[in-house]
Write an enzyme that holds these catalytic residues in place. Sequence first.
Site, short mmCIF file in Angstrom:
data_model
loop_
_atom_site.label_atom_id
_atom_site.label_comp_id
_atom_site.label_asym_id
_atom_site.label_seq_id
_atom_site.Cartn_x
_atom_site.Cartn_y
_atom_site.Cartn_z
N LYS A 1 -2.28 10.47 -4.18
CA LYS A 1 -2.89 9.21 -3.73
C LYS A 1 -4.38 9.34 -3.95
O LYS A 1 -4.93 10.45 -3.95
CB LYS A 1 -2.63 8.95 -2.24
CG LYS A 1 -2.68 7.49 -1.88
CD LYS A 1 -1.41 6.79 -2.30
CE LYS A 1 -1.38 5.35 -1.92
NZ LYS A 1 -0.06 4.76 -2.17
P1 NAD Z 1 -2.79 -5.67 -1.09
O1 NAD Z 1 -4.21 -5.25 -1.07
O2 NAD Z 1 -2.34 -6.51 -2.21
O3 NAD Z 1 -2.44 -6.43 0.27
C1 NAD Z 1 -2.72 -5.86 1.52
C2 NAD Z 1 -2.51 -6.94 2.58
O4 NAD Z 1 -2.74 -6.35 3.85
C3 NAD Z 1 -3.51 -8.09 2.46
O5 NAD Z 1 -2.84 -9.31 2.80
C4 NAD Z 1 -4.55 -7.75 3.50
O6 NAD Z 1 -5.28 -8.87 3.98
C5 NAD Z 1 -3.68 -7.15 4.57
N1 NAD Z 1 -4.44 -6.29 5.48
C6 NAD Z 1 -5.38 -5.38 5.17
N2 NAD Z 1 -5.88 -4.84 6.29
C7 NAD Z 1 -5.23 -5.41 7.32
C8 NAD Z 1 -5.30 -5.27 8.73
N3 NAD Z 1 -6.17 -4.42 9.29
N4 NAD Z 1 -4.47 -6.02 9.48
C9 NAD Z 1 -3.61 -6.89 8.90
N5 NAD Z 1 -3.48 -7.07 7.59
C10 NAD Z 1 -4.30 -6.34 6.81
O7 NAD Z 1 -1.94 -4.33 -1.00
P2 NAD Z 1 -0.40 -4.12 -1.36
O8 NAD Z 1 -0.33 -3.50 -2.70
O9 NAD Z 1 0.36 -5.37 -1.06
O10 NAD Z 1 -0.01 -2.96 -0.33
C11 NAD Z 1 0.44 -3.24 0.98
C12 NAD Z 1 1.17 -2.02 1.53
O11 NAD Z 1 2.28 -1.72 0.66
C13 NAD Z 1 0.33 -0.75 1.59
O12 NAD Z 1 0.75 0.02 2.68
C14 NAD Z 1 0.70 -0.04 0.30
O13 NAD Z 1 0.46 1.36 0.36
C15 NAD Z 1 2.17 -0.36 0.26
N6 NAD Z 1 2.76 -0.20 -1.06
C16 NAD Z 1 2.28 -0.90 -2.13
C17 NAD Z 1 2.88 -0.74 -3.37
C18 NAD Z 1 2.43 -1.52 -4.57
O14 NAD Z 1 3.10 -1.45 -5.60
N7 NAD Z 1 1.34 -2.30 -4.50
C19 NAD Z 1 3.96 0.14 -3.52
C20 NAD Z 1 4.44 0.83 -2.40
C21 NAD Z 1 3.83 0.63 -1.18
#
Ligand code: NAD
Length: 451
Positions: free
Chosen positions: A139
């Site tokens: 990461k």
């Molecule tokens: P992203 O940046 O596209 O979206 C993140 C979302 O979380 C946004 O809507 C943001 O406003 C919200 N957020 C951020 N801080 C916050 C808080 N303090 N309280 C409430 N909401 C909050 O990111 P993403 O890619 O959608 O990732 C979201 C989660 O999924 C993360 O935990 C990431 O590690 C996990 N994840 C993502 C992927 C991927 O392919 N993008 C794969 C596996 C896991």
Amino acid sequence: MVEAAIDVVADGRKHTATATRPAPGEATSVDLTMRESTGAWEAALQQLEAAADVLGLDQGMRDLLATPKRVLTVAVPVRRDDGRLEVFEGYRVHHNVTRGPAKGGIRYHPMVSLDEIKALAMWMTWKCAVIGIPFGGAKGGVVVDPASLSTGELERLTRRYAAELLPLMGPEKDIPAPDVNTDEQVMAWFMDTFSMNKGYSVPGVVTGKPLAIGGSQGRGGATSLGVTYALFAALRERDLRPSDVSVAIQGFGKVGSGVAAHLHDAGCTVVAVSDVGGGVLNRRGLNPQALTRHRRETGSSTVATFPGADRISNDELLALDVDVLVPAALEGVIRADNVDTVQAGIVVEAANGPTTPAADKVLDDRGCLVVPDVLANAGGVTVSYFEWVQDLQAWFWSPDEVSSRMRQVMERAWGEVTALAEEKCCSLRQAAQVIGVGRVAEAHRTRGLYP
Ligand code: NAD
């Protein structure tokens, strides 16, 4: 801009940080003094210890698995548009590469800390092992609020950070991907920076990049689709039909908004969604497309301004009386101090590490079905693996090939995890951890210790 105290959940702890509330489209700046908390790392170690107990691992193997293989901290100096030089801190952690090259996302967030990145890297190791793809866990992250950067500043930050990671990166060594606040454009800059330094194009150095430069069909929506498969599998476990369930989703980003769209299309009632700016609730159901359109057309940085729905906080969303709760934002949002408010009978962890071990136990004791992150959100890294394979072979697959192969991988992993959970009378998380940790330990034993 208005000065305000905001609650930020990170690393399993809730912090109150000083922030300037932005007008739509404006940047948020969060006081970075909070970033030293260690909750996510402690949680990851506790989960490892529990799995190691079941597997009967000796102390040496426990220490090996608990210790990241490499940790790199870098300074990322960026020339701001106004001529100022600003230095950001960045990290890249390889937790374990015994089963294959290091794989894991890049996060840009003001609350990023080294301990958080170590935890996320460890979870990547187990995730790749649970779903049976030949990667180790990594990461990376930069302590930055990307909303405070112009596009040019974001590109310069990305390219400099990528340049600092050059010694670690490569298709056979370490393959980054998007995570919170990074996207396919950021991956394109990463790929270009790496390629320019090599002198030739190296598409396989990152995944989650645009199709035009060697991305895979279906990668963009893969995590959301995988979460949706996992959620439907959980509904089947509980004899529930999609059309009968209400869902609340915390986080309306790349993953959360995609899950909302799939569930809405399948007939589920998505009653609430939220993001960092707050949430909205409509008991009759929200239309995810309308939410996305609202953000795009009004330039609002949050769904909380969506008309025709009641405004709620993130805490209120977690406590809603719904059938399914999908945390899709950050880690440590369901904790010992708020788990009693959670009413959902099913929690599907789209985010990494959203439930602390203490809260996890409470949910398990209560009979709540928690689909753990390493299983629920593994669709993303699965299609990243497919993207890497396609790049290495320079031979690209159709959307149907990608989605049917992803489904096979997810279904096989679901079957293995649920079978072990049944056999051992344990939670899906414990079963997934035991499978993931066990496979990595087996790889270590098989390879032996160098020298
Ligand atoms: P992203 O940046 O596209 O979206 C993140 C979302 O979380 C946004 O809507 C943001 O406003 C919200 N957020 C951020 N801080 C916050 C808080 N303090 N309280 C409430 N909401 C909050 O990111 P993403 O890619 O959608 O990732 C979201 C989660 O999924 C993360 O935990 C990431 O590690 C996990 N994840 C993502 C992927 C991927 O392919 N993008 C794969 C596996 C896991």
